[in-house]
Design a protein around this motif. Structure first.
Motif, PDB file in Angstrom:
ATOM      1  N   ASP A 163       0.875  -1.172   0.000  1.00 14.98           N
ATOM      2  CA  ASP A 163       0.000   0.000   0.000  1.00 14.98           C
ATOM      3  C   ASP A 163       0.913   1.222   0.000  1.00 14.98           C
ATOM      4  O   ASP A 163       1.828   1.328   0.843  1.00 14.98           O
ATOM      5  CB  ASP A 163      -0.903  -0.020   1.241  1.00 14.98           C
ATOM      6  CG  ASP A 163      -1.885   1.135   1.277  1.00 14.98           C
ATOM      7  OD1 ASP A 163      -3.048   0.930   0.907  1.00 14.98           O
ATOM      8  OD2 ASP A 163      -1.469   2.251   1.685  1.00 14.98           O
ATOM      9  N   TRP A 164       0.704   2.149  -0.926  1.00 13.19           N
ATOM     10  CA  TRP A 164       1.608   3.289  -1.053  1.00 13.19           C
ATOM     11  C   TRP A 164       1.579   4.203   0.170  1.00 13.19           C
ATOM     12  O   TRP A 164       2.597   4.830   0.501  1.00 13.19           O
ATOM     13  CB  TRP A 164       1.275   4.093  -2.301  1.00 13.19           C
ATOM     14  CG  TRP A 164       1.851   3.537  -3.572  1.00 13.19           C
ATOM     15  CD1 TRP A 164       1.173   2.998  -4.619  1.00 13.19           C
ATOM     16  CD2 TRP A 164       3.242   3.491  -3.945  1.00 13.19           C
ATOM     17  NE1 TRP A 164       2.036   2.597  -5.613  1.00 13.19           N
ATOM     18  CE2 TRP A 164       3.308   2.897  -5.229  1.00 13.19           C
ATOM     19  CE3 TRP A 164       4.419   3.874  -3.318  1.00 13.19           C
ATOM     20  CZ2 TRP A 164       4.526   2.689  -5.894  1.00 13.19           C
ATOM     21  CZ3 TRP A 164       5.627   3.683  -3.977  1.00 13.19           C
ATOM     22  CH2 TRP A 164       5.681   3.099  -5.241  1.00 13.19           C
ATOM     23  N   TYR A 168       4.899   5.074   2.194  1.00  7.87           N
ATOM     24  CA  TYR A 168       5.357   6.459   2.384  1.00  7.87           C
ATOM     25  C   TYR A 168       5.583   6.775   3.864  1.00  7.87           C
ATOM     26  O   TYR A 168       6.577   7.424   4.218  1.00  7.87           O
ATOM     27  CB  TYR A 168       4.329   7.429   1.795  1.00  7.87           C
ATOM     28  CG  TYR A 168       4.748   8.873   1.899  1.00  7.87           C
ATOM     29  CD1 TYR A 168       5.632   9.419   0.985  1.00  7.87           C
ATOM     30  CD2 TYR A 168       4.270   9.686   2.929  1.00  7.87           C
ATOM     31  CE1 TYR A 168       6.036  10.748   1.084  1.00  7.87           C
ATOM     32  CE2 TYR A 168       4.668  10.999   3.041  1.00  7.87           C
ATOM     33  CZ  TYR A 168       5.554  11.528   2.113  1.00  7.87           C
ATOM     34  OH  TYR A 168       5.970  12.839   2.224  1.00  7.87           O
ATOM     35  N   LEU A 212       2.089  10.676  -5.602  1.00  6.57           N
ATOM     36  CA  LEU A 212       1.228   9.603  -5.095  1.00  6.57           C
ATOM     37  C   LEU A 212      -0.216  10.062  -4.975  1.00  6.57           C
ATOM     38  O   LEU A 212      -1.154   9.289  -5.247  1.00  6.57           O
ATOM     39  CB  LEU A 212       1.752   9.112  -3.745  1.00  6.57           C
ATOM     40  CG  LEU A 212       3.083   8.350  -3.771  1.00  6.57           C
ATOM     41  CD1 LEU A 212       3.529   7.994  -2.361  1.00  6.57           C
ATOM     42  CD2 LEU A 212       2.972   7.088  -4.621  1.00  6.57           C
ATOM     43  N   TYR A 216      -3.417   8.434  -6.692  1.00  6.49           N
ATOM     44  CA  TYR A 216      -4.564   8.051  -5.865  1.00  6.49           C
ATOM     45  C   TYR A 216      -5.866   8.577  -6.473  1.00  6.49           C
ATOM     46  O   TYR A 216      -6.910   7.907  -6.445  1.00  6.49           O
ATOM     47  CB  TYR A 216      -4.357   8.612  -4.455  1.00  6.49           C
ATOM     48  CG  TYR A 216      -5.562   8.567  -3.564  1.00  6.49           C
ATOM     49  CD1 TYR A 216      -5.972   7.380  -2.956  1.00  6.49           C
ATOM     50  CD2 TYR A 216      -6.308   9.715  -3.308  1.00  6.49           C
ATOM     51  CE1 TYR A 216      -7.077   7.342  -2.127  1.00  6.49           C
ATOM     52  CE2 TYR A 216      -7.414   9.689  -2.479  1.00  6.49           C
ATOM     53  CZ  TYR A 216      -7.798   8.507  -1.890  1.00  6.49           C
ATOM     54  OH  TYR A 216      -8.898   8.472  -1.071  1.00  6.49           O
ATOM     55  N   PHE A 224      -5.053   3.504  -1.884  1.00  7.53           N
ATOM     56  CA  PHE A 224      -3.609   3.578  -2.010  1.00  7.53           C
ATOM     57  C   PHE A 224      -2.973   2.220  -2.290  1.00  7.53           C
ATOM     58  O   PHE A 224      -1.744   2.112  -2.298  1.00  7.53           O
ATOM     59  CB  PHE A 224      -2.990   4.169  -0.728  1.00  7.53           C
ATOM     60  CG  PHE A 224      -3.148   5.660  -0.613  1.00  7.53           C
ATOM     61  CD1 PHE A 224      -2.279   6.504  -1.278  1.00  7.53           C
ATOM     62  CD2 PHE A 224      -4.162   6.205   0.157  1.00  7.53           C
ATOM     63  CE1 PHE A 224      -2.398   7.873  -1.174  1.00  7.53           C
ATOM     64  CE2 PHE A 224      -4.296   7.574   0.264  1.00  7.53           C
ATOM     65  CZ  PHE A 224      -3.419   8.430  -0.404  1.00  7.53           C
ATOM     66  N   MET A 226      -1.197  -0.675  -4.034  1.00 10.75           N
ATOM     67  CA  MET A 226      -0.271  -0.587  -5.157  1.00 10.75           C
ATOM     68  C   MET A 226      -0.895  -1.109  -6.447  1.00 10.75           C
ATOM     69  O   MET A 226      -0.710  -0.520  -7.519  1.00 10.75           O
ATOM     70  CB  MET A 226       1.017  -1.339  -4.834  1.00 10.75           C
ATOM     71  CG  MET A 226       1.904  -0.636  -3.835  1.00 10.75           C
ATOM     72  SD  MET A 226       3.519  -1.447  -3.652  1.00 10.75           S
ATOM     73  CE  MET A 226       4.343  -0.301  -2.543  1.00 10.75           C
ATOM     74  N   GLY A 291      12.128   1.590  -4.716  1.00 16.91           N
ATOM     75  CA  GLY A 291      10.970   2.434  -4.990  1.00 16.91           C
ATOM     76  C   GLY A 291      10.868   2.792  -6.461  1.00 16.91           C
ATOM     77  O   GLY A 291       9.763   2.855  -7.024  1.00 16.91           O
ATOM     78  N   ARG A 294       9.336  -0.075  -8.350  1.00 17.07           N
ATOM     79  CA  ARG A 294       7.884  -0.100  -8.153  1.00 17.07           C
ATOM     80  C   ARG A 294       7.210   1.027  -8.936  1.00 17.07           C
ATOM     81  O   ARG A 294       6.108   0.861  -9.473  1.00 17.07           O
ATOM     82  CB  ARG A 294       7.555   0.035  -6.668  1.00 17.07           C
ATOM     83  CG  ARG A 294       8.022  -1.140  -5.798  1.00 17.07           C
ATOM     84  CD  ARG A 294       7.448  -2.450  -6.251  1.00 17.07           C
ATOM     85  NE  ARG A 294       7.753  -3.543  -5.344  1.00 17.07           N
ATOM     86  CZ  ARG A 294       7.616  -4.827  -5.632  1.00 17.07           C
ATOM     87  NH1 ARG A 294       7.183  -5.195  -6.831  1.00 17.07           N
ATOM     88  NH2 ARG A 294       7.912  -5.761  -4.746  1.00 17.07           N
ATOM     89  N   THR A 298       4.334   0.891 -11.947  1.00 13.51           N
ATOM     90  CA  THR A 298       3.089   1.645 -11.822  1.00 13.51           C
ATOM     91  C   THR A 298       2.839   2.538 -13.031  1.00 13.51           C
ATOM     92  O   THR A 298       1.696   2.730 -13.451  1.00 13.51           O
ATOM     93  CB  THR A 298       3.133   2.505 -10.540  1.00 13.51           C
ATOM     94  OG1 THR A 298       3.372   1.654  -9.414  1.00 13.51           O
ATOM     95  CG2 THR A 298       1.829   3.251 -10.323  1.00 13.51           C
TER      96      THR A 298
END
Length: 528
Positions: A163-164, A168, A212, A216, A224, A226, A291, A294, A298
């Motif tokens: 979950d972003w 974070y 982010l 979202y 959130f 991913m 990161g 990932r 995304t």
């Protein structure tokens, strides 16, 4: 005859159904066992930090033993997690999610795949080595070891978060223990180093947060998660993806670091206690690269549009970091700038966007974590004995401290990517992956390797050859004659990391097999 055949078919069907049921039961049991191991992995360091607060203030050795035991147990949990991991699957395994803030769509979602699990193993191993090697910490030991264990938990959650928002929060949480560890226990310029580190990282995190939030807003499930944000990001126009990706690149690029976002790194490495430098270079830099991987998954359209620019940044970082490392006379500063160069290799592998390049980037992350951690461990022990990090202060360590000399020579050669070490396997994969895209431009990578060899061989010459020289902290006239070689515990810690470097150099198949399915799945996104 017909009735007999029908009965046989029924029996066969029952057997197949029973076998499927047993197989599902086994898979469920493995999943539950792995999930319990993952939760234990994350909670153990926090529990250890709480237990440390209950110990008497003067029991420094007891605190170190307790912290070491907790770190060892955490590393054991990570390897047990590996034993239950199915490397043939690219899916997120041991996944679990709990509502955190349902109103905004954030969850405590955890899980691992072939990209995150190597980082978890590396983090637990380096945290253990950092704690074991903290024999010089006497003042403020309770705060020091507690913060180290809190830092370990935050690191592990970053690598296992699905979950972003959780990612974070724990990304930012790593700043708190690191700030106090550098500011309270660092060198003469520790206050400036700690402030620079926090300001650089926070500055990059602002852009990451904005990116982010934009993702979202377009997530189909307005969460959130991913997977949800990746589904929304892939549907955006390429120009919009590029703008969002640039925000993430600034946030992750500071932590990697990418030139010109590297300003905090040399000062923080030089002023931080050596065990903290092990974590800074060995695993904190990998957070940025992880990161970025990932982020590429995304926003695949953006990373493909910026592929050549990312490669250019990688080559600049590779050469610039190597040249600055070559110009240093302070051993810690040399290793710090060499980390900028090695992370340029990681960025180049990511920019290749193919299976060889991405696999090489991940292998380089692991290899550099082990080698840089070993270098900072050895230089820290050298500084504890002599109170000097200047190359000109040493000579003929091979005669007075043979164990130390063997380890330092091997590690410096491993940092160049000597065949038979993990770095060689990583750089070869990156070279193969990048060559298929940019061809002759990969000669620049060879130039970076040559410069790295130049400063590594210079360091070997200064440390292991020539006359014995007087060093601060050594009685006048004694030269290095009173220099104490590595103790048993120090040899064991250095030997542990050396073993990892050699095993991955000669037999990288288990690591490559662990990453293969996830890397192939990621690379497939960029082939359409």
């Amino acid at each position: 005859m017909v009735a007999k055949a029908a009965n046989t078919g029924i029996i066969a069907g029952i057997i197949v159904a029973h076998e499927k049921k047993n197989f599902k039961g086994v898979r469920f049991a493995v999943r539950q066992r792995g999930l319990a191991m993952l939760k234990t992995l994350l909670l153990l360091p926090l529990l250890g930090a709480v237990l440390l607060t209950l110990l008497p203030g003067r029991s420094v050795d007891l605190m170190r033993y307790l912290a070491s035991a907790v770190a060892a147990a955490t590393a054991l949990c990570a390897f047990l997690l590996l034993a239950n991991f199915d490397s043939t699957s690219a899916e997120i395994q041991f996944f679990d999610t709990r509502p955190w803030n349902p109103r905004v769509g954030s969850n405590l979602a955890l899980g691992v795949d072939g990209i995150s699990l190597p980082m978890v193993l590396l983090a637990t191993l380096l945290c253990f080595v950092a704690i074991v090697s903290s024999t010089g910490i006497r003042s403020g030991a309770r705060l020091y070891f507690s913060l180290l264990l809190v830092l370990e938990t935050a690191l592990l959650i970053v690598f296992t978060a699905r979950d972003w928002s959780l990612f974070y929060v724990c990304w930012e949480l790593t700043l708190i223990p690191l700030f106090f560890l550098i500011d309270r226990l660092g060198g003469a310029n520790r206050h400036r180093a700690a402030l620079n580190f926090v300001l650089y990282t926070l500055g990059g995190s602002v852009f990451m947060l904005i990116a982010l939030l934009l993702l979202y807003d377009v997530a189909p499930g307005h969460s959130f998660a991913m997977a949800d944000m990746a589904a929304g990001g892939a549907q955006l126009p390429v120009n919009t993806q590029v703008l969002i990706f640039l925000g993430l690149l600034l946030g992750f690029g500071v932590k990697m670091p990418i030139v010109p976002l590297h300003g905090w790194l040399p000062l923080a490495h030089v002023e931080a206690p050596s065990p903290i430098s092990i974590l800074l270079s060995g695993i904190l830099l990998k957070m940025g690269a992880y990161g970025l991987i990932r982020a590429a998954a995304t926003l695949p359209g953006a990373v493909q549009a910026l592929q050549d620019w990312l490669a250019l940044l990688a080559l600049i970082s590779l050469i610039y970091g190597a040249v600055l490392a070559w110009r240093q006379t302070d051993l810690k500063a040399m290793i710090a700038y060499s980390s900028v160069s090695h992370m340029g290799v990681v960025l180049l592998g990511i920019a290749a966007l193919n299976q060889a390049g991405l696999s090489g980037a991940l292998t380089q992350m692991v290899a550099h974590g082990l080698v840089a951690g070993l270098l900072f461990l050895l230089i820290g022990l050298l500084y504890e004995r002599t109170h000097s990090r200047e190359l000109a202060a040493y000579g003929s360590l091979n005669r007075i401290a043979p164990r130390f000399a063997v380890f330092i020579v091997f590690t410096l050669l491993a940092s160049v990517g000597l065949p038979g070490t993990a770095g060689f396997i990583a750089e070869l994969q990156v070279l193969v992956g990048a060559y298929s895209r940019w061809h002759g431009w990969m000669a620049v990578l060879s130039i970076g390797v040559l410069i790295s060899a130049a400063y590594a061989l210079r360091a070997i010459r200064c440390l292991s050859t020539g006359p014995e020289r007087p060093v601060a902290g050594v009685p006048a006239g004694a030269g290095l004659a009173t220099f104490v070689d590595l103790k048993r515990s120090e040899t064991a810690a250095a030997g542990l990391l050396t073993t990892g470097v050699v095993i991955l150099g000669f037999y990288p198949a288990p690591l490559l097999r662990l990453m293969a399915s996830s890397v192939a799945s990621l690379a497939q996104q960029f082939t359409h």
